[in-house]
Write an enzyme that holds these catalytic residues in place. Structure first.
Site, mmCIF file in Angstrom:
data_model
loop_
_atom_site.group_PDB
_atom_site.id
_atom_site.type_symbol
_atom_site.label_atom_id
_atom_site.label_comp_id
_atom_site.label_asym_id
_atom_site.label_seq_id
_atom_site.Cartn_x
_atom_site.Cartn_y
_atom_site.Cartn_z
ATOM 1 N N HIS A 228 -71.411 -5.684 19.355
ATOM 2 C CA HIS A 228 -71.066 -4.500 20.158
ATOM 3 C C HIS A 228 -70.859 -4.842 21.633
ATOM 4 O O HIS A 228 -70.921 -3.968 22.481
ATOM 5 C CB HIS A 228 -72.157 -3.429 20.015
ATOM 6 N N ASN B 259 -88.812 -4.543 8.914
ATOM 7 C CA ASN B 259 -88.689 -3.216 9.510
ATOM 8 C C ASN B 259 -89.843 -2.357 9.010
ATOM 9 O O ASN B 259 -90.041 -2.251 7.801
ATOM 10 C CB ASN B 259 -87.337 -2.582 9.090
#
Ligand code: ZN
Length: 250
Positions: free
Chosen positions: A121, A215
């Site tokens: 990104h 996670n």
């Protein structure tokens, strides 16, 4: 298996692996105090994401977009990499073929010592010309107000991917190739819901990689992974690194 058993299992996989690809996301930076987008009650909460992070938003009010990004750059400049960033940087140094792909734009992986980070990104620290795309180094940018490109006089903007913009082709291709080649794929602190990041663990799995998710939260990927470590990156990655170092020194 509890988390420690899973960490030992991951270390065994890393020991046997030729190519590892790690994908990181917002969760890794959140541990350094960097929020994904906007604080709910912050200065900027009255603006929509499109007003702050799109071509249309920039064209409508470039001053506002620039100062929002400089506000974020300031937060990032005052933030430090956390134990997760440092462990990833060290793993990358020890293991010969360890590739790091990130959706984060804050440069904290590089600050921790990681090299060749594939930024899907872009980077908030780097700037480019809105018109001619020329990259402008940080030192020539005035943070207080808008800057013009020396080549074409266009406005300078952050080199990040905005809503509605194409992602950088070269980086996507590289990330896909690395995922394809990997035999261990680590998805760390990311919900991996958005293309192209969402595809990477699946590309790896289809081609025989063991996919590991780090996670504490459940994600769309959780059902598909081979090993799910329910810890934050800053907890899990140092444990993996320490165990790995112990095993290779044996
Ligand atoms: Zn220009």
């Amino acid at each position: 298996m509890d988390n420690l058993d899973k960490i030992n299992k991951v270390v065994e996989l890393i020991l046997e692996s030729n190519n590892i690809t790690a994908l990181t996301g917002a969760g890794v930076s959140a541990e350094s105090g960097i929020s994904t987008f906007r604080d709910k009650n912050g200065l900027w909460s009255k603006f929509s994401p499109l007003e702050l992070a799109s071509i249309e938003g920039f064209m409508a009010n470039p001053e506002r977009v620039w100062s929002w990004y400089q506000y974020r750059v300031n937060i990032i400049n005052n933030s430090n990499p956390n134990d997760g960033h440092f462990a990833l940087a060290e793993l990358q140094k020890i293991h010969k073929n360890f590739s790091l792909v990130t959706q984060n734009v804050d440069g904290l992986h590089q600050k921790a010592g990681s090299e060749n980070v594939i930024e899907l990104h872009g980077s908030i620290i780097r700037n480019k010309c809105f018109d001619c795309n020329q990259i402008h180094e940080e030192s020539v940018i005035n943070n207080e107000s808008l800057n013009n490109c020396k080549a074409c006089n266009g406005l300078i903007r952050p080199d990040v991917v905005w809503f509605g913009e194409m992602l950088p082709e070269k980086e996507i291709k590289l990330a896909q190739d690395l995922s394809f080649q990997s035999d261990v794929f680590l998805s760390i602190g990311t919900s991996a819901e958005v293309y192209p990041a969402a595809d990477l663990p699946l590309i790896a799995k289809r081609n025989g990689a063991v996919v590991v998710e780090v996670n504490p939260e459940l994600t769309q990927l959780s059902d598909y992974v081979d090993i799910k470590i329910e810890l934050k990156s800053g907890e899990a990655m140092p444990l993996i690194l320490e165990e790995y170092k112990k095993r290779i020194n044996k």
